[in-house]
Design an enzyme around this catalytic site. Structure first.
Site, mmCIF file in Angstrom:
data_model
loop_
_atom_site.group_PDB
_atom_site.id
_atom_site.type_symbol
_atom_site.label_atom_id
_atom_site.label_comp_id
_atom_site.label_asym_id
_atom_site.label_seq_id
_atom_site.Cartn_x
_atom_site.Cartn_y
_atom_site.Cartn_z
ATOM 1 N N LYS A 112 0.819 -1.219 0.000
ATOM 2 C CA LYS A 112 0.000 0.000 0.000
ATOM 3 C C LYS A 112 0.853 1.269 0.000
ATOM 4 O O LYS A 112 0.403 2.326 -0.391
ATOM 5 C CB LYS A 112 -0.970 -0.017 1.173
ATOM 6 C CG LYS A 112 -2.065 -1.065 0.981
ATOM 7 C CD LYS A 112 -3.125 -1.038 2.046
ATOM 8 C CE LYS A 112 -4.296 -1.945 1.704
ATOM 9 N NZ LYS A 112 -3.952 -3.382 1.740
HETATM 10 C C1 LIG Z 1 -4.543 -4.432 1.111
HETATM 11 C C2 LIG Z 1 -3.774 -5.713 1.036
HETATM 12 C C3 LIG Z 1 -4.125 -6.735 0.136
HETATM 13 C C4 LIG Z 1 -5.350 -6.656 -0.760
HETATM 14 O O1 LIG Z 1 -5.216 -5.698 -1.767
HETATM 15 P P1 LIG Z 1 -6.523 -5.194 -2.561
HETATM 16 O O2 LIG Z 1 -6.057 -4.083 -3.409
HETATM 17 O O3 LIG Z 1 -7.501 -4.748 -1.502
HETATM 18 O O4 LIG Z 1 -7.046 -6.352 -3.337
HETATM 19 C C5 LIG Z 1 -3.325 -7.872 0.091
HETATM 20 N N1 LIG Z 1 -2.250 -8.004 0.904
HETATM 21 C C6 LIG Z 1 -1.887 -7.054 1.776
HETATM 22 C C7 LIG Z 1 -0.709 -7.276 2.649
HETATM 23 C C8 LIG Z 1 -2.626 -5.871 1.872
HETATM 24 O O5 LIG Z 1 -2.258 -4.924 2.760
#
Ligand SMILES: *Cc1c(COP(=O)(O)O)cnc(C)c1O
Length: 465
Positions: A112
């Site tokens: 993120k």
């Molecule tokens: C947010 C997140 C996901 C999922 O990603 P999306 O874009 O919501 O599909 C997967 N793994 C981790 C570690 C995350 O923080």
């Protein structure tokens, strides 16, 4: 470039408006009116570029005149400066023609950061230009909150308030949020659960009269277009590193809200040859059920060892549906209304076939997650975090051929999820990277508030700088 809503009820908007708004006023999500495309020769000429230069080339067509080129370059440089790997997104060979794309070298050790570091710098630039200040408000059960806080910590024009459920997020995740010392960062530990946090945030967005004159709320959740846009870059980056664009590449993506993998879909639509996009889910498997048996129905939430993928409904899936239904906003509005009322959605045969032409899916439960972490560690001493383990497992199960390179996205560092890793037989808490080794000694700052909208909004109004 202009942006339209997936539900067809909003006049086309500028990039700047879309970044500041988040969700479209008709309840839909913003998508570009038309996508930019790149030719094979142009993409091939990008091989070997540093990550930030590639990011500039991929994102420029979306940004257009909203941000002048040199300014966009500066924003991108600033966004990836705090990553602790020279490659920013290194690829590790993990099997025959199989790679792991490590997206966890940012400040909060999860993918993120790629989007939220960029969004913070971008917002600050837009606000500076407009002479405006805003309030970022969000609820988190884990990774989003810390990544948003890190993204906004140096922003002059943003106050950020993040609500987490008191005593219900992991200690690493809480400390990543509460140990950031900056006057514009405010952590609220709500005496309630994650749904209570979300409801308070939703109600505050619906009625913003508690804010001082001239302030507005901005959402930085995964539906914000700028987050999707920043994620497109690493699909090009990985493909170019393993033989693209001259040969197609497949990706396996640990999926929750469908934001990450939707960026891969866009890369494909922009010209990148992609053979398979594999949707890897945990037991919260609405998307796996949708792709495999056309059963997109809402089930109860299951708490898993991969909490960042614990969702009942994937909000960004609507963006794909919009394309699958020929960009017919009225059809999507009707479909989503029906889904809200009944909790059920079945794709039309043409739409389902369209999805299956590119997407595959696989579900991995907690036992499968733990088994994958254990086997991988035994085979190679490479430690997977539980989300990445699901992606690797799904990738191997769904892969159509071994001649096409498979890239599995590693979305978090294993040190963020010590419980899952220890269940897989790892003897201790996996070590945090050096720059974070003192996380458990750092001073925490947060306010515990009652689950009451007046209390929370009063706190926000009183703490805006
Ligand atoms: C947010 C997140 C996901 C999922 O990603 P999306 O874009 O919501 O599909 C997967 N793994 C981790 C570690 C995350 O923080």
């Amino acid at each position: 470039m202009k942006f339209i809503s997936t539900r067809g009820g909003v006049a086309p908007q500028t990039f700047e408006q879309v970044v500041l708004t988040g969700m479209a006023p008709d309840g839909g999500l913003f998508v570009p009116e038309s996508l930019p495309g790149f030719g094979a020769d142009e993409m091939a000429s990008w091989a070997g570029l540093p990550y930030t230069e590639l990011a500039f080339r991929v994102m420029s067509p979306f940004v257009g005149d909203s941000v002048p080129g040199p300014e966009l370059k500066r924003i991108i440089e600033a966004s990836y400066r705090d990553f602790r790997h020279r490659a920013i997104a290194p690829l590790v060979l993990s099997g025959h023609n199989e790679w792991i794309l490590e997206l966890f070298h940012g400040p909060t050790l999860a993918f993120k950061d790629f989007a939220l570091q960029f969004l913070g710098h971008l917002l600050d630039h837009i606000l500076e230009k407009r002479g405006q200040k805003v309030v970022v408000m969000g609820a988190t059960s884990g990774d989003t909150g810390s990544a948003a806080i890190e993204g906004c910590r140096r922003c002059q024009n943003i106050d950020i308030f993040i609500l987490h459920p008191h005593n219900r997020v992991s200690e690493v995740q809480r400390r990543q949020m509460t140990t950031v010392a900056a006057d514009n960062i405010h952590n609220i530990a709500l005496e309630g659960n994650f749904d209570d946090c979300q409801n308070l945030v939703k109600a505050s967005f619906a009625d913003q009269s508690f804010l001082p004159e001239g302030r507005q709320l901005v959402a930085v959740n995964s539906i914000n277009w700028a987050r999707i846009m920043a994620q497109i870059v690493y699909y090009f980056w990985a493909a170019l590193a393993v033989g693209g664009p001259h040969r197609p590449v497949s990706f396996s993506v640990p999926t929750g809200n469908f934001g990450d993998i939707f960026a891969g879909y866009l890369a494909h639509r922009m010209g990148l040859p992609v053979r398979q996009l594999i949707i890897a889910t945990n037991a919260n498997d609405i998307l796996h059920r949708c792709i495999s048996t056309n059963d997109h129905s809402r089930h109860q939430l299951i708490h898993s060892l991969s909490p960042s993928m614990d969702i009942m409904v994937s909000s960004n899936f609507e963006r794909l549906l919009f394309d699958l239904y020929g960009r017919d906003g009225a059809a999507i509005a009707a479909l989503m209304d029906d889904f809200r009322a009944t909790g059920q959605l079945k794709l039309e045969p043409g739409a389902l076939a369209g999805a299956r032409a590119l997407f595959d899916s696989y579900r991995v439960d907690d036992a499968g997650t733990v088994a994958r972490i254990r086997d991988e560690y035994q085979a190679s001493e490479y430690l997977l975090d539980p989300h990445t383990a699901i992606g690797v497992e799904a990738g191997r199960r769904c892969r159509s051929d071994s001649a096409t390179p498979l890239v599995c996205l590693a979305t978090a560092h294993p040190a963020k999820f010590p419980d899952a890793v220890k269940k897989a037989g790892y003897p201790s808490d996996p070590p945090l990277p050096h720059h974070m080794a003192d996380l458990f000694q750092r001073q925490e700052r947060f306010s515990v508030l009652a689950d009451d909208i007046g209390t929370v909004q009063g706190f926000i109004a009183a703490n805006i700088s």
